[in-house]
Scaffold this motif. Sequence first.
Motif, PDB file in Angstrom:
ATOM      1  N   SER A 150     -31.237 -28.812  27.288  1.00  0.00           N
ATOM      2  CA  SER A 150     -29.868 -29.200  26.983  1.00  0.00           C
ATOM      3  C   SER A 150     -29.491 -28.955  25.524  1.00  0.00           C
ATOM      4  CB  SER A 150     -29.631 -30.654  27.368  1.00  0.00           C
ATOM      5  OG  SER A 150     -30.494 -31.469  26.635  1.00  0.00           O
ATOM      6  N   GLY A 151     -30.381 -28.375  24.746  1.00  0.00           N
ATOM      7  CA  GLY A 151     -30.027 -28.048  23.358  1.00  0.00           C
ATOM      8  C   GLY A 151     -31.065 -27.105  22.781  1.00  0.00           C
ATOM      9  N   VAL A 152     -30.781 -26.527  21.595  1.00  0.00           N
ATOM     10  CA  VAL A 152     -31.729 -25.596  20.988  1.00  0.00           C
ATOM     11  C   VAL A 152     -33.042 -26.304  20.643  1.00  0.00           C
ATOM     12  CG1 VAL A 152     -31.938 -23.709  19.329  1.00  0.00           C
ATOM     13  CG2 VAL A 152     -29.697 -24.628  19.866  1.00  0.00           C
ATOM     14  N   GLY A 153     -32.946 -27.617  20.362  1.00  0.00           N
ATOM     15  CA  GLY A 153     -34.143 -28.389  20.041  1.00  0.00           C
ATOM     16  C   GLY A 153     -35.107 -28.523  21.226  1.00  0.00           C
ATOM     17  N   LYS A 154     -34.665 -28.149  22.425  1.00  0.00           N
ATOM     18  CA  LYS A 154     -35.492 -28.144  23.633  1.00  0.00           C
ATOM     19  C   LYS A 154     -36.253 -29.444  23.867  1.00  0.00           C
ATOM     20  CE  LYS A 154     -37.736 -24.116  23.019  1.00  0.00           C
ATOM     21  NZ  LYS A 154     -38.490 -22.952  23.437  1.00  0.00           N
ATOM     22  N   GLN A 155     -35.551 -30.575  23.817  1.00  0.00           N
ATOM     23  CA  GLN A 155     -36.212 -31.859  24.005  1.00  0.00           C
ATOM     24  C   GLN A 155     -35.767 -32.566  25.280  1.00  0.00           C
ATOM     25  OE1 GLN A 155     -38.729 -33.433  22.413  1.00  0.00           O
ATOM     26  NE2 GLN A 155     -39.018 -31.545  21.283  1.00  0.00           N
ATOM     27  N   ALA A 156     -34.835 -31.979  25.998  1.00  0.00           N
ATOM     28  CA  ALA A 156     -34.372 -32.588  27.242  1.00  0.00           C
ATOM     29  C   ALA A 156     -33.980 -31.485  28.207  1.00  0.00           C
ATOM     30  CB  ALA A 156     -33.165 -33.485  26.960  1.00  0.00           C
ATOM     31  N   ILE A 157     -34.236 -31.755  29.497  1.00  0.00           N
ATOM     32  CA  ILE A 157     -33.881 -30.778  30.526  1.00  0.00           C
ATOM     33  C   ILE A 157     -32.497 -31.144  31.052  1.00  0.00           C
ATOM     34  CG2 ILE A 157     -34.521 -29.874  32.796  1.00  0.00           C
ATOM     35  CD1 ILE A 157     -37.428 -30.549  32.053  1.00  0.00           C
ATOM     36  N   SER A 158     -31.613 -30.169  31.139  1.00  0.00           N
ATOM     37  CA  SER A 158     -30.243 -30.535  31.497  1.00  0.00           C
ATOM     38  C   SER A 158     -30.190 -31.001  32.954  1.00  0.00           C
ATOM     39  CB  SER A 158     -29.270 -29.394  31.221  1.00  0.00           C
ATOM     40  OG  SER A 158     -29.449 -28.384  32.164  1.00  0.00           O
TER      41      SER A 158
END
Length: 541
Positions: free
Chosen positions: A432-440
């Motif tokens: 869900s973001g460039v930081g790649k810390q959550a799956i949309s």
Amino acid sequence: MAATSVADEIFKEFKEHSISEFFRKNSQMLGYAGKVRSLTTIIHEYVTNGLDACEEAGILPDLNVELKEIGENKYSIKVSDNGPGIPQTHVGKALASVLSGTKFHRYMQQRGQQGIGAAGCTLFAKITTGKPIHVRSSTGKQAFECDITIDIKSNKPLLTNVLKIDADFRGVEITGEFGEVKYEQSDHGVLEYLRRTALSNPHCSIRLLAPDGQESIFPRSAAEMPKRPRQIKPHPLGINTNDLVEFAHKSTVSRKVSSFMIDTFSRVTQNKIDELRTAAPDVNFDKNPAELTWDEAEKIVKAIKQIKWIAPDLDSMSTIGEKQIEAAIKNILSPTFLSVVERKPRVFRGGIPFVVEAGIAYGGSAGKSSGQFVEGNILRFGNKVPLLFDSSVCAITEAVKNIDWKRYAIQKFDEEPVSVMVNVSSVYIPYSGVGKQAISQEDEIIEEIKLAVQEAGRNLQRYLHGMKSRSIQETRYKTIMRYVDQLSADLSEITGEKKEAIEVKLKALIEGKYKKLFEAPPALDESDDKGVQKVDSESDD
Ligand SMILES: Nc1ncnc2c1ncn2[C@@H]1O[C@H](COP(=O)(O)OP(=O)(O)O)[C@@H](O)[C@H]1O
Ligand SMILES: [Mg+2]
């Protein structure tokens, strides 16, 4: 003299910026937001690169992370791996040029994808301490060391102090000084990140030397390499117009749109091209792909959605594996109950394959009973990488929180010694973001996670019910036994028989009734070395 317009005045300031200039100003987009998170981000970038490189080279990874506090919110960080190393010719671009790498152009499941991570670290070191990073790399035959920094204006690497050195090691070792970072033992910190990395990568051994001198070692719990993901061709259903135009314009071998599509995508055959021709009659499939227009691509994408396709090739995915997850959870959480489920691959957005693995651990240091980790009970992973931040927007959190835990004998999910681990694997994880810390929160992904966790949950429920009825029986047994002494004395008085004899008979009677209590606990599998109970899962598809 020609009058200058306002526009001319304003546009004197017009400048083009490099991608690293952009990320210098927007470093939060790369995960550099907050001191604790920034430190975890740096470790995450180096560790995932080490794991990717080792996996690609078929090497069981040994990772070493050392942190030293060298000032206020300032740390020296050293991360090394035993992977294939980086050749001297590529080291600059690999570590100090944003959007460069070996993985971006592949359609293959790997941790890194965009070629942003390593250069992002180099950039962060530069903007917080002004210093270059120091690299030692060895292929096992040739080795060198150098200092690397990034020229922000041009997004170009700057190498200095390049030296040939003894190749008495193999892999990459990066040392750097970073500011605006902080080590903390929290559920967002480096220790927790590495603990979870060990959980999802049982083939890996990890050592952390923390700034306070404390050493943590996560030994390897599985000696086999995970199945190697295969590079696959994209499935047509996962393609949008922009992708199609880009692929077509880059195509160098095919002379026609039709043959380009057959070569580039999976499941496209001559028959499928004929069907597409019927569904998109005004597109010329015989023209040069380099000349494919946006309008035509849009029509093709629409036609693709109208016809039937064979599901994508699922070999592209590398999961952790049921046995490996079990070994890792036992190793790290020492639970009293454990159930692991690997689901069959599914697709989301019509064509992108993914697989969900889930495990539930109960007891031991699962859940909050470890005391230390507040959010410890949902362990989220994307392609085996721990996701520590942004949990509230993640599909995994959404799925797990919305399960009716009472149905699985868990009264308060947040307060019981239960940990739920979920790993989503895919060539393309929709972060869900460039930081790649959550799956949309894609519907298909949430649904699939729910099914996996519920499947494991049914085993947990059976176990906990067994435990509960056992504890009720135990209380009853103890209560009755308390009366035996008095009762035997009374009966002895009435009947004249010896009290001891009555007592023996009464005890035998009661023990007979509660004999199950003296057997092994109902669900404990004794063949298991650690006494961890494992119920075979039954699938409900
Ligand atoms: N430890 C390492 N061992 C071998 N190659 C590495 C290592 N770290 C980085 N690389 C190379 O540098 C490239 C860029 O890394 P990175 O910026 O993190 O992007 P990504 O991982 O998304 O490709 C990688 O694609 C890889 O080719
Ligand atoms: Mg990377």
